[in-house]
Design a protein around this motif. Structure first.
Motif, PDB file in Angstrom:
ATOM      1  N   TRP A   1      28.392  90.586  32.917  1.00  0.00           N
ATOM      2  CA  TRP A   1      27.782  90.756  31.604  1.00  0.00           C
ATOM      3  C   TRP A   1      26.392  91.351  31.687  1.00  0.00           C
ATOM      4  CZ3 TRP A   1      31.068  90.803  27.873  1.00  0.00           C
ATOM      5  CH2 TRP A   1      32.224  90.023  27.946  1.00  0.00           C
ATOM      6  N   GLY A   2      25.654  91.062  32.757  1.00  0.00           N
ATOM      7  CA  GLY A   2      24.311  91.626  32.899  1.00  0.00           C
ATOM      8  C   GLY A   2      24.345  93.139  32.980  1.00  0.00           C
ATOM      9  N   LEU A   3      25.260  93.663  33.805  1.00  0.00           N
ATOM     10  CA  LEU A   3      25.395  95.113  33.940  1.00  0.00           C
ATOM     11  C   LEU A   3      25.882  95.736  32.639  1.00  0.00           C
ATOM     12  CD1 LEU A   3      25.229  97.511  35.902  1.00  0.00           C
ATOM     13  CD2 LEU A   3      27.613  97.075  36.512  1.00  0.00           C
ATOM     14  N   LEU A   4      26.806  95.068  31.968  1.00  0.00           N
ATOM     15  CA  LEU A   4      27.345  95.598  30.720  1.00  0.00           C
ATOM     16  C   LEU A   4      26.274  95.619  29.623  1.00  0.00           C
ATOM     17  CD1 LEU A   4      29.885  96.662  29.354  1.00  0.00           C
ATOM     18  CD2 LEU A   4      30.440  94.310  28.691  1.00  0.00           C
TER      19      LEU A   4
ATOM     20  N   ILE B   1      24.805  98.904  27.648  1.00  0.00           N
ATOM     21  CA  ILE B   1      24.778  99.024  26.182  1.00  0.00           C
ATOM     22  C   ILE B   1      23.369  99.366  25.713  1.00  0.00           C
ATOM     23  CG2 ILE B   1      25.011  97.725  24.026  1.00  0.00           C
ATOM     24  CD1 ILE B   1      27.299  96.168  25.373  1.00  0.00           C
ATOM     25  N   GLY B   2      22.366  98.723  26.313  1.00  0.00           N
ATOM     26  CA  GLY B   2      20.984  99.021  25.944  1.00  0.00           C
ATOM     27  C   GLY B   2      20.606 100.465  26.220  1.00  0.00           C
ATOM     28  N   LEU B   3      20.993 100.978  27.379  1.00  0.00           N
ATOM     29  CA  LEU B   3      20.682 102.365  27.717  1.00  0.00           C
ATOM     30  C   LEU B   3      21.461 103.342  26.831  1.00  0.00           C
ATOM     31  CD1 LEU B   3      20.624 102.147  31.632  1.00  0.00           C
ATOM     32  CD2 LEU B   3      18.667 102.411  30.100  1.00  0.00           C
ATOM     33  N   SER B   4      22.691 102.989  26.489  1.00  0.00           N
ATOM     34  CA  SER B   4      23.492 103.867  25.626  1.00  0.00           C
ATOM     35  C   SER B   4      22.886 103.954  24.228  1.00  0.00           C
ATOM     36  CB  SER B   4      24.933 103.336  25.539  1.00  0.00           C
ATOM     37  OG  SER B   4      25.543 103.318  26.814  1.00  0.00           O
ATOM     38  N   ILE B   5      22.458 102.833  23.692  1.00  0.00           N
ATOM     39  CA  ILE B   5      21.829 102.835  22.367  1.00  0.00           C
ATOM     40  C   ILE B   5      20.535 103.638  22.404  1.00  0.00           C
ATOM     41  CG2 ILE B   5      20.709 101.373  20.633  1.00  0.00           C
ATOM     42  CD1 ILE B   5      22.759  99.204  21.317  1.00  0.00           C
ATOM     43  N   THR B   6      19.752 103.439  23.461  1.00  0.00           N
ATOM     44  CA  THR B   6      18.513 104.215  23.613  1.00  0.00           C
ATOM     45  C   THR B   6      18.803 105.707  23.659  1.00  0.00           C
ATOM     46  OG1 THR B   6      17.494 102.385  24.831  1.00  0.00           O
ATOM     47  CG2 THR B   6      16.480 104.558  25.069  1.00  0.00           C
ATOM     48  N   SER B   7      19.844 106.074  24.386  1.00  0.00           N
ATOM     49  CA  SER B   7      20.212 107.484  24.511  1.00  0.00           C
ATOM     50  C   SER B   7      20.598 108.079  23.165  1.00  0.00           C
ATOM     51  CB  SER B   7      21.370 107.626  25.501  1.00  0.00           C
ATOM     52  OG  SER B   7      21.793 108.953  25.600  1.00  0.00           O
ATOM     53  N   LEU B   8      21.452 107.393  22.420  1.00  0.00           N
ATOM     54  CA  LEU B   8      21.888 107.889  21.119  1.00  0.00           C
ATOM     55  C   LEU B   8      20.711 107.988  20.147  1.00  0.00           C
ATOM     56  CD1 LEU B   8      25.216 105.864  20.787  1.00  0.00           C
ATOM     57  CD2 LEU B   8      25.011 108.341  21.058  1.00  0.00           C
TER      58      LEU B   8
ATOM     59  N   ILE C   1       7.306 101.112  29.047  1.00  0.00           N
ATOM     60  CA  ILE C   1       7.341  99.926  29.915  1.00  0.00           C
ATOM     61  C   ILE C   1       8.637  99.160  29.707  1.00  0.00           C
ATOM     62  CG2 ILE C   1       6.247  97.693  30.359  1.00  0.00           C
ATOM     63  CD1 ILE C   1       3.565  99.027  29.652  1.00  0.00           C
ATOM     64  N   LEU C   2       9.065  99.047  28.440  1.00  0.00           N
ATOM     65  CA  LEU C   2      10.319  98.350  28.157  1.00  0.00           C
ATOM     66  C   LEU C   2      11.502  99.074  28.800  1.00  0.00           C
ATOM     67  CD1 LEU C   2      11.542  95.970  26.605  1.00  0.00           C
ATOM     68  CD2 LEU C   2      11.822  97.493  24.640  1.00  0.00           C
ATOM     69  N   LEU C   3      11.489 100.410  28.752  1.00  0.00           N
ATOM     70  CA  LEU C   3      12.536 101.182  29.406  1.00  0.00           C
ATOM     71  C   LEU C   3      12.529 100.948  30.909  1.00  0.00           C
ATOM     72  CD1 LEU C   3      14.758 103.385  29.361  1.00  0.00           C
ATOM     73  CD2 LEU C   3      12.937 105.086  29.587  1.00  0.00           C
ATOM     74  N   LEU C   4      11.338 100.921  31.500  1.00  0.00           N
ATOM     75  CA  LEU C   4      11.224 100.678  32.939  1.00  0.00           C
ATOM     76  C   LEU C   4      11.795  99.318  33.313  1.00  0.00           C
ATOM     77  CD1 LEU C   4      10.167 101.500  35.729  1.00  0.00           C
ATOM     78  CD2 LEU C   4       7.940 100.536  35.081  1.00  0.00           C
ATOM     79  N   VAL C   5      11.463  98.284  32.526  1.00  0.00           N
ATOM     80  CA  VAL C   5      11.983  96.939  32.792  1.00  0.00           C
ATOM     81  C   VAL C   5      13.507  96.927  32.676  1.00  0.00           C
ATOM     82  CG1 VAL C   5      12.042  94.558  31.947  1.00  0.00           C
ATOM     83  CG2 VAL C   5       9.866  95.782  32.093  1.00  0.00           C
ATOM     84  N   GLY C   6      14.025  97.604  31.631  1.00  0.00           N
ATOM     85  CA  GLY C   6      15.471  97.655  31.456  1.00  0.00           C
ATOM     86  C   GLY C   6      16.174  98.353  32.607  1.00  0.00           C
TER      87      GLY C   6
ATOM     88  N   VAL D   1      18.873 115.046  36.004  1.00  0.00           N
ATOM     89  CA  VAL D   1      18.969 114.468  34.674  1.00  0.00           C
ATOM     90  C   VAL D   1      18.732 112.965  34.738  1.00  0.00           C
ATOM     91  CG1 VAL D   1      20.519 116.225  33.788  1.00  0.00           C
ATOM     92  CG2 VAL D   1      21.467 114.223  34.950  1.00  0.00           C
ATOM     93  N   PHE D   2      18.299 112.408  33.618  1.00  0.00           N
ATOM     94  CA  PHE D   2      18.072 110.969  33.532  1.00  0.00           C
ATOM     95  C   PHE D   2      19.428 110.302  33.304  1.00  0.00           C
ATOM     96  CE2 PHE D   2      14.173 108.322  32.662  1.00  0.00           C
ATOM     97  CZ  PHE D   2      14.787 107.127  32.981  1.00  0.00           C
ATOM     98  N   PRO D   3      19.943 109.542  34.285  1.00  0.00           N
ATOM     99  CA  PRO D   3      21.281 108.960  34.135  1.00  0.00           C
ATOM    100  C   PRO D   3      21.404 108.094  32.890  1.00  0.00           C
ATOM    101  CG  PRO D   3      20.502 108.712  36.389  1.00  0.00           C
ATOM    102  CD  PRO D   3      19.335 109.221  35.577  1.00  0.00           C
ATOM    103  N   LEU D   4      22.520 108.284  32.179  1.00  0.00           N
ATOM    104  CA  LEU D   4      22.920 107.497  31.015  1.00  0.00           C
ATOM    105  C   LEU D   4      22.021 107.693  29.794  1.00  0.00           C
ATOM    106  CD1 LEU D   4      23.841 104.188  32.865  1.00  0.00           C
ATOM    107  CD2 LEU D   4      25.434 105.855  31.895  1.00  0.00           C
TER     108      LEU D   4
END
Length: 449
Positions: free
Chosen positions: A81-84, A88-95, A343-348, A400-403
């Motif tokens: 669940w941690g990886l998932l 999800i967080g990175l996908s939402i950020t990307s969109l 910073i939040l992106l870096l932590v994520g 490219v920045f993955p994800l």
């Protein structure tokens, strides 16, 4: 088959019905059946009849439904669940970033970008779901075919390609779908090579097996060099060195390989580079007086400095960087939402990569562990350099920045995350027989070292 054997078999059948992971049924039958057989032999030596001994063993084992449910809890499929959640967080950020880019930065003729990004994300998620439920161990049987096919495409495509945007790295598939061959190779070829040579390097790491590994790595490197994709060539070479070190545990050879590879790459930059790559790499040494593209680095630095803690807002005019924001989503994020969002992106990202690393000690299958090492290393290499470029202090490369970044590279990245989740899903269902074989191989490897 006698009646007593039928009773034991019936007990084991009833127990296995409760265990959903069919991969472990044979192991459970062997383990519990042998345990029951030992109890039966002990009781027969004490004077019990065979029928009484069987009845005693079944009684001691307990209700088969209860035993089966406990075995199911022990061997059920898992979800990381941690990886998932990180994905999800990175996908939402990307969109979100592509949407902001589309409505504020892109010209009207580029309004399709957001729809394209959503399409890549949806297809990527579908591919990820496939690999979650796909038995990754089947890749071993297909490893040679995958290796041959990708190398053949890398060799043939430049001769038949119409040069999509001037680059032969793209394969034009049916319905106009574009596949980035070099990106596919960087992700997939290390897995194929590792699957082919893993057991040989584990059990008998001699000069012949090392030369075989070098030859298998050298062919894609030469093909990537001929396609002038030096960035993917360097990533593939770095990944191959990391994978060799992990497979063999020969760290001295690994360091020597890294030094030799680095030296060859430097020599190529000096004597075989027709596109001024060395000048572009050295741009960061003199950003104030640079004729080779210091504009991008200086623009990034100015944007980061002007963002402040809370950014310039969604309605900013984006005059400074315009279309280049598409290539640097981290810069766009900081420009809009500020240093706090960076910073939040870096932590994520740290959490996301750490979730991959934490999987490693929980996986018993050596092939699964090899896949985790390869995929995690590739993600880490690209993420680290993408973050470095976000500061404006690193040479600008086509990484490219993955994800998060835009492009069909998302398809491969979602597929790789799906493989990781699929490996973790089966971590408690891998055959204990295979585990014992791998433990013996590890022991032999340590003895040979």
């Amino acid at each position: 088959m006698t009646n007593r054997h039928e009773r034991i078999q019936h007990y084991l059948d009833h127990m296995c019905v409760q265990v959903k992971a069919r991969e472990v049924h044979n192991d459970l039958r062997d383990e519990l059946g042998n345990h029951m057989q030992e109890m039966i032999l002990d009781k027969k030596q004490e004077g019990y009849t065979e029928e009484e001994a069987i009845a005693y063993a079944i009684e001691q084992m307990g209700d088969p439904a209860v035993v089966g449910k406990s075995m199911h809890r022990l061997h059920r499929h898992r979800m990381h669940w941690g990886l998932l959640v990180g994905l999800i967080g990175l996908s939402i950020t990307s969109l979100l970033l592509i949407w902001i880019f589309t409505i504020n930065v892109a010209d009207e003729k580029y309004q399709f970008l957001y729809r394209g990004h959503v399409m890549y994300t949806v297809i990527g998620v579908m591919i990820m779901l496939f690999f979650i439920y796909f038995d990754y161990r089947k890749l071993k049987k297909a490893a040679w075919w995958i290796y041959i096919l990708l190398n053949a495409l890398l060799w043939i495509n430049p001769m038949i390609s119409t040069n999509f945007y001037g680059m032969s790295r793209f394969l034009i598939a049916p319905l106009g779908f574009v596949i980035d061959l070099t990106t596919a190779s960087v992700w997939i070829l290390p897995l194929a090579i590792g699957a082919i040579v893993q057991e040989k390097l584990h059990s008998n790491c001699n000069m012949q097996s090392i030369l075989t590994y070098i030859a298998m790595v050298a062919l894609p490197v030469v093909l990537l060099f001929q396609m002038s994709d030096w960035v993917r060539m360097f990533l593939f070479g770095t990944m191959s060195i990391i994978l060799f070190g992990w497979l063999t545990r020969k760290w001295l050879y690994t360091v020597l390989g890294a030094v030799v590879t680095g030296s060859i790459f430097v020599l190529l930059l000096f004597f075989a580079d027709r596109y001024g790559r060395l000048e572009r790499l050295s741009v960061v040494l003199n950003l104030q007086d640079d004729p080779y593209g210091g504009y991008s680095n200086n623009s990034i630095i100015k944007i980061i400095q002007s963002a402040g803690w809370w950014g310039n807002g969604i309605d900013t005019k984006f005059d400074m960087f315009k279309m280049s924001y598409l290539d640097y989503p981290g810069v766009l994020l900081i420009d809009v939402f500020g240093w706090s969002a960076g910073i939040l992106l870096l932590v994520g990202i740290i959490w996301f990569v750490a979730s991959m690393v934490k999987m490693l000690p929980r996986i018993r299958d050596n092939f699964g562990r090899m896949i985790i090492i390869s995929i995690t290393s590739m993600f880490a290499l690209q993420i680290i350099y993408s973050l470095a470029m976000t500061t404006g202090k690193a040479p600008i490369l086509s990484i490219v920045f993955p994800l998060i970044g835009y492009g069909n590279h998302l398809l491969f990245e979602y597929a790789m995350v799906g493989l990781l989740l699929g490996i973790y899903r089966r971590k408690d269902t891998i055959s204990t027989i295979n585990e014992k074989i791998q433990q013996k191989m590890d022991a032999d490897l340590l003895t040979n070292s």
